[in-house]
Design an enzyme around this catalytic site. Sequence first.
Site, mmCIF file in Angstrom:
data_model
loop_
_atom_site.group_PDB
_atom_site.id
_atom_site.type_symbol
_atom_site.label_atom_id
_atom_site.label_comp_id
_atom_site.label_asym_id
_atom_site.label_seq_id
_atom_site.Cartn_x
_atom_site.Cartn_y
_atom_site.Cartn_z
ATOM 1 N N GLY A 178 0.861 -1.176 0.000
ATOM 2 C CA GLY A 178 0.000 0.000 0.000
ATOM 3 C C GLY A 178 0.901 1.230 0.000
ATOM 4 N N ALA A 179 0.604 2.154 -0.912
ATOM 5 C CA ALA A 179 1.533 3.256 -1.173
ATOM 6 C C ALA A 179 1.938 4.058 0.078
ATOM 7 C CB ALA A 179 0.948 4.157 -2.256
ATOM 8 N N ARG A 190 10.399 -0.903 -4.703
ATOM 9 C CA ARG A 190 9.185 -0.890 -5.535
ATOM 10 C C ARG A 190 9.143 0.440 -6.295
ATOM 11 N NH1 ARG A 190 3.802 -3.156 -3.153
ATOM 12 N NH2 ARG A 190 3.570 -3.581 -5.372
ATOM 13 N N ASP A 204 -1.358 4.935 -6.531
ATOM 14 C CA ASP A 204 0.058 4.788 -6.196
ATOM 15 C C ASP A 204 0.895 5.960 -6.692
ATOM 16 O OD1 ASP A 204 -1.117 1.921 -6.271
ATOM 17 O OD2 ASP A 204 0.679 1.837 -5.031
ATOM 18 N N ASN A 261 -2.583 2.985 -10.523
ATOM 19 C CA ASN A 261 -3.065 2.200 -9.372
ATOM 20 C C ASN A 261 -2.979 0.726 -9.759
ATOM 21 O OD1 ASN A 261 -4.171 2.188 -6.657
ATOM 22 N ND2 ASN A 261 -6.060 1.422 -7.551
ATOM 23 N N LYS A 262 -3.357 -0.135 -8.822
ATOM 24 C CA LYS A 262 -3.259 -1.586 -9.021
ATOM 25 C C LYS A 262 -3.860 -2.004 -10.359
ATOM 26 C CE LYS A 262 -1.563 -3.794 -6.951
ATOM 27 N NZ LYS A 262 -0.168 -4.272 -7.155
HETATM 28 O O1 MRU Z 1 0.860 -3.687 -4.755
HETATM 29 P P1 MRU Z 1 0.166 -3.034 -3.601
HETATM 30 O O2 MRU Z 1 -0.725 -3.967 -2.833
HETATM 31 O O3 MRU Z 1 1.125 -2.283 -2.716
HETATM 32 O O4 MRU Z 1 -0.752 -1.981 -4.323
HETATM 33 C C1 MRU Z 1 -1.588 -1.166 -3.565
HETATM 34 C C2 MRU Z 1 -2.517 -0.380 -4.378
HETATM 35 O O5 MRU Z 1 -2.501 -0.378 -5.589
HETATM 36 C C3 MRU Z 1 -3.421 0.499 -3.611
HETATM 37 O O6 MRU Z 1 -4.636 0.638 -4.258
HETATM 38 C C4 MRU Z 1 -2.734 1.856 -3.521
HETATM 39 O O7 MRU Z 1 -1.450 1.707 -2.979
HETATM 40 C C5 MRU Z 1 -3.474 2.789 -2.740
HETATM 41 S S1 MRU Z 1 -3.131 2.527 -1.035
HETATM 42 C C6 MRU Z 1 -3.922 3.585 -0.043
#
Ligand code: MRU
EC number: 5.3.1.23
Length: 358
Positions: free
Chosen positions: A50-51, A87, A240, A250-251
């Site tokens: 999570g970012a 990352r 992100d 985003n994801k």
């Molecule tokens: O790969 P991750 O699980 O770190 O990706 C997270 C996401 O894409 C979330 O939607 C994003 O970080 C927003 S977190 C508040």
Amino acid sequence: MFTQPIPTLRRDGDALAILDQTLLPWRSEIRRLTTAAGVAEAIRSMQVRGAPLIGATAAYGVALALATEGADDAVLERTIALLGATRPTAVNLHWALARMARVLSPLPPIARAEAAWREAAAIVDDDAATCDAIARHGLALLEARLVARGEGRPLRIMTHCNAGWLATCGAGTALAPVYAAQAAGHAVEVLVSETRPRNQGLLTAWELREAGVPHVLIADNAAGLLLARGEVDLVITGADRIAANGDVANKVGTCLKALAAHAAGVPFYVAAPHSTLDFDCASGASIPIEDRGADELCRIRGTDEADRIATLRLAPADTRVANPAFDVTPAALVSAIVTERGVAAPGELDRLYPERQR
Ligand code: MRU
């Protein structure tokens, strides 16, 4: 102020205690990290994810390095490079490391370790307060949607990945307004998409169940049908990295939801803190997209009949795999961005952050 049911991270003496998210939703286990290398591995392996959360975790990684390896310029630079390489897409990681470097570099080495612990704690507090403000502004959006749609059934909110408290140091981003709506007495129901390949939707479902928020887990591929049928009132996701023009990374899978929402005339909102905004990226085209390993697609994790965590192979080991972990949703598909400073059209972020314009 929202209190996390289990802190996603906290200082524990000379160590950092994290909630290991690779074991959720099956087990809640805390892991103690004592070195910067351990922190880097926890971020890379997504024990923390999570970012906003990976930014705060990396800040503590700097503090650990300075406390255990010495605090001269070489250690500082080496640690920031190590953590920054874990990352690439979430800019919050790089934002937090740049903030640490800005505060620590001018100090004499003797003063750096204590200052690093202090600054990491300040990043955590800043993120928690930011999430609370996003909750307030997002709640107003949700309430406006309730009025437009009329009462009668719960407000049906679709989300993707996990942008709840697990992804931050506070209430979350996309889920913060949902928790605020529930606390305000509104009936809500969250459509949680599985989010293959790592299934962060299971984390979202776990969070919502713990909080007593009604929710339904859906396959990622079901989102288009549900949106087209008018079964969704709004979509809200985290981010992100958001480019200066409002393009949103985003994801992976987020963009497909935005396209389907646009076609169905359903609003698509993004909730994110200031640390996710990257005014150095003119557009989404310059956002680096993380490629992750084939194993994430070829294997799957769950529990067996004896409730033991187990991994199963889904596809043969020599299967050719592409696994981009993020996608970019063009600003034109985003109805509004919710930050701690308010709500803006994606092309109007400069109104909320005039001091950050390039
Ligand atoms: O790969 P991750 O699980 O770190 O990706 C997270 C996401 O894409 C979330 O939607 C994003 O970080 C927003 S977190 C508040």
